[in-house]
Design an enzyme around this catalytic site. Structure first.
Site, mmCIF file in Angstrom:
data_model
loop_
_atom_site.group_PDB
_atom_site.id
_atom_site.type_symbol
_atom_site.label_atom_id
_atom_site.label_comp_id
_atom_site.label_asym_id
_atom_site.label_seq_id
_atom_site.Cartn_x
_atom_site.Cartn_y
_atom_site.Cartn_z
ATOM 1 N N LEU A 132 0.873 -1.160 0.000
ATOM 2 C CA LEU A 132 0.000 0.000 0.000
ATOM 3 C C LEU A 132 0.915 1.216 0.000
ATOM 4 O O LEU A 132 1.878 1.265 0.772
ATOM 5 C CB LEU A 132 -0.899 -0.016 1.243
ATOM 6 C CG LEU A 132 -2.021 1.020 1.333
ATOM 7 C CD1 LEU A 132 -3.011 0.846 0.184
ATOM 8 C CD2 LEU A 132 -2.744 0.890 2.679
ATOM 9 N N ASP A 133 0.646 2.177 -0.878
ATOM 10 C CA ASP A 133 1.501 3.356 -0.957
ATOM 11 C C ASP A 133 1.795 3.918 0.431
ATOM 12 O O ASP A 133 0.913 3.942 1.293
ATOM 13 C CB ASP A 133 0.830 4.462 -1.771
ATOM 14 C CG ASP A 133 0.749 4.143 -3.250
ATOM 15 O OD1 ASP A 133 1.315 3.124 -3.661
ATOM 16 O OD2 ASP A 133 0.114 4.925 -3.980
ATOM 17 N N ARG A 134 3.006 4.385 0.625
ATOM 18 C CA ARG A 134 3.369 4.990 1.908
ATOM 19 C C ARG A 134 2.422 6.133 2.273
ATOM 20 O O ARG A 134 2.023 6.294 3.424
ATOM 21 C CB ARG A 134 4.806 5.502 1.855
ATOM 22 C CG ARG A 134 5.266 6.167 3.146
ATOM 23 C CD ARG A 134 6.651 6.767 2.999
ATOM 24 N NE ARG A 134 7.073 7.416 4.232
ATOM 25 C CZ ARG A 134 8.185 8.139 4.350
ATOM 26 N NH1 ARG A 134 8.997 8.276 3.313
ATOM 27 N NH2 ARG A 134 8.492 8.707 5.497
ATOM 28 N N ALA A 136 -0.675 6.516 1.336
ATOM 29 C CA ALA A 136 -2.052 6.061 1.517
ATOM 30 C C ALA A 136 -2.220 5.427 2.890
ATOM 31 O O ALA A 136 -1.253 5.131 3.599
ATOM 32 C CB ALA A 136 -2.425 5.067 0.424
#
Length: 286
Positions: A132-134, A136
């Site tokens: 998961l994107d940092r 996000a």
């Protein structure tokens, strides 16, 4: 000092990593020990390279030590994630914005995986199965056995996991046909996102939307939405956020997959806290 790499070949059995790396780098032994604890020291023995965390571990002639030293990374303080479910062979976490999904050669102490290893009881190993994107926030699954890790990784790779997100974007999505079906390739690979308007958001012209994806390309949702004129609020990379903008308004709110051990369907959801109901993803459960 910012970012430096140091590599040492061990010449005699019984040597200690702290002394060898301190001599090579001219860093204090305290900083070397901190780097070890935070995942920035690696040991290569034969064909295998792993993080070296124990300062007391004896070394063998022929071992190779690697120190990836970055002041900025090592001095970061992890933001605590919230445990959503502990299923023994895997756990589900609510990752806050700013915490990483996995580490790098420069360290791993600011990751959900390392947090799980240090805080779950009973303690156990942890393995990354998806990202998961940092920037996000939201649901992240961590495996705790190699069997569970292999199965969950396969499910993500084969697109057998239902993934739903909620985002706040700039612009009025309600004026477009629903759902928005976005299929622009990302980095030369196929990508598919479904976006559905939920509600107008705030005084500015913003929209609250649900997003479901069938592929998992890097920054897929952010890039797809920015490309059609609806950048996510707080997106400093693909949007037009200023230096004092809010965190990225992208949250993973539901994951559904097959239990890696007993093969039953499982699903985990987060409350959206915005007074709306989430729409089901295409083909998903309601």
């Amino acid at each position: 000092m910012n970012a430096e790499q140091y590599h040492v070949t061990v010449t005699h059995d019984g040597k200690r990593a702290v002394e060898l790396l301190a001599a090579k780098s001219q860093l204090s032994k305290q900083r070397i020990k901190l780097a070890m604890q935070r995942g920035a020291v690696w040991l290569t023995r034969g064909r295998h390279t792993t993080r070296l965390r124990r300062a007391s571990r004896s070394l063998l002639a022929g071992d190779e030590l690697h120190l990836y030293y970055n002041d900025k990374v090592l001095d970061e303080t992890p933001i605590a994630p919230r445990l959503v479910a502990d299923e023994t062979c895997f756990s589900v976490w609510d990752k806050p914005s700013g915490l990483r999904s996995q580490g790098s050669k420069w360290g791993d102490h600011c990751t959900v995986v390392r947090w799980a290893e240090q805080h779950l009881q009973p303690q156990r190993s942890a393995f990354t199965v998806h990202r998961l994107d940092r920037a996000a926030s939201g649901l992240l699954v961590i495996a705790h056995t190699k069997t569970a890790a292999a199965d969950l990784s396969r499910q993500f790779r084969e697109r057998r996991v239902d993934k739903e997100y909620r985002a706040v974007v700039h612009g009025d999505v309600s004026a477009h046909e629903q759902p928005l079906h976005l299929t622009a390739p990302i980095d030369g690979k196929s990508a598919e996102s479904f976006c559905r308007f939920v509600a107008s958001h705030g005084a500015a012209k913003q929209s609250l939307i649900d997003v479901a994806i069938t592929t998992g390309r890097k920054h897929q949702i952010r890039r797809h939405l920015a490309a059609v004129g609806f950048p996510i609020v707080g997106d400093r990379l693909y949007g037009h956020a200023g230096p004092d903008a809010v965190d990225l308004q992208l949250r993973a709110v539901r994951l559904a997959f097959t239990h890696p051990i007993d093969a039953r369907p499982v699903a985990y959801s987060l409350a959206t806290n915005d007074g709306t109901d989430r729409n089901p993803a295409p083909g998903g459960e309601s």
